[in-house]
Design a protein around this motif. Structure first.
Motif, PDB file in Angstrom:
ATOM      1  N   LEU A  96       0.072   9.350   2.596  1.00  0.00           N
ATOM      2  CA  LEU A  96      -0.171   8.911   1.228  1.00  0.00           C
ATOM      3  C   LEU A  96       1.103   9.103   0.413  1.00  0.00           C
ATOM      4  CD1 LEU A  96      -3.734  10.414   0.674  1.00  0.00           C
ATOM      5  CD2 LEU A  96      -3.155   7.989   0.925  1.00  0.00           C
ATOM      6  N   PRO A  97       1.312   8.278  -0.616  1.00  0.00           N
ATOM      7  CA  PRO A  97       2.552   8.393  -1.400  1.00  0.00           C
ATOM      8  C   PRO A  97       2.575   9.663  -2.248  1.00  0.00           C
ATOM      9  CG  PRO A  97       1.125   6.679  -2.315  1.00  0.00           C
ATOM     10  CD  PRO A  97       0.504   7.109  -1.028  1.00  0.00           C
TER      11      PRO A  97
ATOM     12  N   PRO B  30      14.458  21.371  10.973  1.00  0.00           N
ATOM     13  CA  PRO B  30      13.622  20.424  11.739  1.00  0.00           C
ATOM     14  C   PRO B  30      12.175  20.880  11.943  1.00  0.00           C
ATOM     15  CG  PRO B  30      14.896  21.767  13.246  1.00  0.00           C
ATOM     16  CD  PRO B  30      15.276  22.224  11.857  1.00  0.00           C
ATOM     17  N   ASP B  31      11.780  21.934  11.264  1.00  0.00           N
ATOM     18  CA  ASP B  31      10.414  22.435  11.420  1.00  0.00           C
ATOM     19  C   ASP B  31       9.475  21.752  10.430  1.00  0.00           C
ATOM     20  OD1 ASP B  31      11.302  24.298  13.369  1.00  0.00           O
ATOM     21  OD2 ASP B  31      11.949  25.653  11.767  1.00  0.00           O
ATOM     22  N   ARG B  32       8.180  21.890  10.698  1.00  0.00           N
ATOM     23  CA  ARG B  32       7.150  21.373   9.791  1.00  0.00           C
ATOM     24  C   ARG B  32       6.237  22.518   9.397  1.00  0.00           C
ATOM     25  NH1 ARG B  32       6.649  15.721   9.720  1.00  0.00           N
ATOM     26  NH2 ARG B  32       7.813  14.648  11.356  1.00  0.00           N
ATOM     27  N   LYS B  33       5.764  22.464   8.155  1.00  0.00           N
ATOM     28  CA  LYS B  33       4.820  23.468   7.680  1.00  0.00           C
ATOM     29  C   LYS B  33       3.688  22.761   6.942  1.00  0.00           C
ATOM     30  CE  LYS B  33       7.833  27.445   7.600  1.00  0.00           C
ATOM     31  NZ  LYS B  33       8.000  28.785   7.043  1.00  0.00           N
ATOM     32  N   ASN B  34       2.585  23.472   6.779  1.00  0.00           N
ATOM     33  CA  ASN B  34       1.457  22.903   6.048  1.00  0.00           C
ATOM     34  C   ASN B  34       1.904  22.461   4.658  1.00  0.00           C
ATOM     35  OD1 ASN B  34      -0.256  23.438   8.183  1.00  0.00           O
ATOM     36  ND2 ASN B  34      -0.973  25.384   7.345  1.00  0.00           N
ATOM     37  N   CYS B  35       1.370  21.324   4.226  1.00  0.00           N
ATOM     38  CA  CYS B  35       1.737  20.765   2.927  1.00  0.00           C
ATOM     39  C   CYS B  35       0.455  20.383   2.187  1.00  0.00           C
ATOM     40  CB  CYS B  35       2.634  19.543   3.099  1.00  0.00           C
ATOM     41  SG  CYS B  35       3.347  18.922   1.566  1.00  0.00           S
ATOM     42  N   PRO B  36       0.271  20.841   0.954  1.00  0.00           N
ATOM     43  CA  PRO B  36      -1.002  20.632   0.264  1.00  0.00           C
ATOM     44  C   PRO B  36      -1.110  19.266  -0.410  1.00  0.00           C
ATOM     45  CG  PRO B  36       0.433  21.914  -1.117  1.00  0.00           C
ATOM     46  CD  PRO B  36       1.190  21.681   0.165  1.00  0.00           C
ATOM     47  N   ILE B  37      -0.850  18.214   0.354  1.00  0.00           N
ATOM     48  CA  ILE B  37      -1.087  16.879  -0.179  1.00  0.00           C
ATOM     49  C   ILE B  37      -2.374  16.346   0.440  1.00  0.00           C
ATOM     50  CG2 ILE B  37       1.405  16.515  -0.389  1.00  0.00           C
ATOM     51  CD1 ILE B  37       1.170  14.508   1.956  1.00  0.00           C
TER      52      ILE B  37
ATOM     53  N   GLN C 235       0.807  -1.227   0.000  1.00  0.00           N
ATOM     54  CA  GLN C 235       0.000   0.000   0.000  1.00  0.00           C
ATOM     55  C   GLN C 235       0.845   1.284   0.000  1.00  0.00           C
ATOM     56  OE1 GLN C 235      -0.442  -2.479   2.358  1.00  0.00           O
ATOM     57  NE2 GLN C 235      -2.202  -3.475   1.382  1.00  0.00           N
ATOM     58  N   SER C 236       2.112   1.195   0.337  1.00  0.00           N
ATOM     59  CA  SER C 236       3.014   2.368   0.389  1.00  0.00           C
ATOM     60  C   SER C 236       2.457   3.479   1.273  1.00  0.00           C
ATOM     61  CB  SER C 236       3.287   2.907  -1.019  1.00  0.00           C
ATOM     62  OG  SER C 236       3.998   1.972  -1.787  1.00  0.00           O
ATOM     63  N   ILE C 237       1.943   3.107   2.429  1.00  0.00           N
ATOM     64  CA  ILE C 237       1.425   4.074   3.406  1.00  0.00           C
ATOM     65  C   ILE C 237       2.434   4.271   4.532  1.00  0.00           C
ATOM     66  CG2 ILE C 237      -0.396   4.540   5.084  1.00  0.00           C
ATOM     67  CD1 ILE C 237      -1.253   4.865   2.151  1.00  0.00           C
ATOM     68  N   ILE C 238       2.951   3.161   5.071  1.00  0.00           N
ATOM     69  CA  ILE C 238       4.050   3.237   6.038  1.00  0.00           C
ATOM     70  C   ILE C 238       5.342   3.286   5.233  1.00  0.00           C
ATOM     71  CG2 ILE C 238       5.311   1.995   7.831  1.00  0.00           C
ATOM     72  CD1 ILE C 238       2.687   0.918   8.837  1.00  0.00           C
ATOM     73  N   HIS C 239       6.089   4.384   5.368  1.00  0.00           N
ATOM     74  CA  HIS C 239       7.237   4.585   4.489  1.00  0.00           C
ATOM     75  C   HIS C 239       8.532   4.021   5.056  1.00  0.00           C
ATOM     76  CE1 HIS C 239       4.701   6.692   1.759  1.00  0.00           C
ATOM     77  NE2 HIS C 239       4.277   7.472   2.736  1.00  0.00           N
TER      78      HIS C 239
END
Length: 383
Positions: free
Chosen positions: A261-262, A275-282, A241-245
């Motif tokens: 999701l892939p 090391p920060d995270r930002k919103n990602c449009p996936i 399923q390529s969900i757990i990477h």
């Protein structure tokens, strides 16, 4: 005048799958990053359009003739060859180098980035497959590496749940490619069939490597050097399923995984903002819709490439260089319909057996020589 608060990016391999997706991410994040320079092999028209769309300060092409053609189309400086690309990477205005060059061609530019104390975001497995020990030594003097590959990005994210000394095992997941569950004669597979990956949209080389699972062999070797973990603590699970990477198991047998999701834009963006995270449009992962995640051991008899990874790690970096070079030529021969799909793995195995390995930690010149010798041997044996 360039805004000095922006992180300045040198993008190597801008015309490929990872390169174009990196441009998409950069386009959305213009408040944080600016494209300083751009590199391709010989795709003049595509690079010209990218220059007009993204306005880098410099460009470079591996091919000298292509560089001359591009120079006639643009007002920015256009460099050429390995020397030109390395000088672009070493430019003091560059903060981050994204290495999305396919194959062994990415080795010297990637190493130049670390030696120039840059942050290297790498989608190029071959750097670490061929010269992982050299990269680790170079990092002692500055520079750092953030992986872009979805599997190694997942390992990085999961490893942050504990200390390095607490890691018991790195577990790479593999989709299994298009043939894992198919009763098919590998001698009859066509390039069109092998390129049809069930989950990911990728370039030709990586798609074929996924189908043979040599891509996973490269990732095993890459993980050994990126995370400084012995090969016996690295394993592979097929996860269609390529969900757990990928997963990291700690010494208390907790397993930490990264799921999504892939979509390669996520690990690309994570590498850029780390090391920060930002919103990602996936698209958001909805496990209730997925319902079932399955896992399987790798059938090594069908996919011997996995065993080649451990053999190469045992023999040393020259063996890994041989395996990689043999694969690059074999994939090219297969795509040209000069050999069968099954021949790809046979050629890698034959090349590994052909050469002698008396130096586990070779210098860069030895690695480049062995890479060339292997390519010449394969092309002579399989004209």
């Amino acid at each position: 005048m360039m805004n000095k608060s922006l992180k300045r990016i040198a993008l190597l391999g801008s015309t490929g799958s990872i390169g174009t997706q990196t441009l998409d991410v950069l386009h959305r994040m213009q408040d944080d990053f600016v494209l300083h320079s751009i590199v391709a092999f010989n795709e003049v028209n595509i690079l010209d359009k990218q220059i007009k769309d993204f306005h880098p300060s410099k460009a470079a092409l591996f091919d000298n003739i292509a560089a001359e053609k591009l120079s006639a189309l643009t007002n920015i400086p256009v460099l050429s060859g390995n020397e030109g690309i390395i000088s672009l990477v070493e430019d003091p205005e560059v903060d981050i180098v994204v290495n999305a060059i396919a194959g062994a061609a990415g080795l010297l530019p990637g190493l130049a980035a670390i030696r120039a104390n840059k942050r290297l975001l790498s989608a190029n497995k071959e750097c670490f497959v061929m010269a992982g020990h050299i990269f680790r030594d170079a990092m002692k003097n500055g520079g750092d590496i953030i992986p872009i590959d979805s599997e190694h990005s997942a390992l990085l994210q999961a490893s942050l749940a504990g200390k390095h000394k607490e890691i018991k095992e790195l577990i790479l997941t593999a989709s299994g490619g298009p043939f894992f569950n198919k009763d098919i004669d590998f001698n009859t597979i066509t390039p069109e069939q092998a390129l049809a990956h069930p989950n990911w949209s990728m370039g030709q080389k990586i798609s074929i490597d996924s189908a043979t699972m040599f891509n996973k062999a490269l990732e095993i070797i890459e993980a050994r050097w990126l995370f400084d973990i012995p090969s016996e603590q690295i394993s592979v699970l097929i996860h269609p399923q390529s969900i757990i990477h990928s997963l990291v198991e700690f010494n208390d047998y907790s397993q930490i995984a990264q799921l999504s999701l892939p979509d390669m834009r996520l690990p690309i963006q994570y590498a850029l903002t780390y090391p920060d995270r930002k919103n990602c449009p996936i698209d958001k992962l909805n496990l209730a819709e997925i319902k079932t995640l399955t896992f399987h051991e790798v059938p090594v008899d069908r996919f011997p490439a996995i065993s080649y990874a451990y053999k190469a790690l045992e023999l040393g970096s020259l063996a890994a260089t041989v395996a990689n070079a043999a694969d690059e030529i074999a994939v090219s021969l297969f795509l040209s319909e000069k050999i069968s799909f099954a021949d790809i793995s046979r050629i890698i195995g034959a090349a590994l057996d052909h050469f002698a390995y008396d130096n586990s930690y070779p210098e860069i010149d030895e690695i480049i020589l062995r890479d060339r010798e292997t390519r010449e041997w394969v092309m002579k044996k399989y004209p």
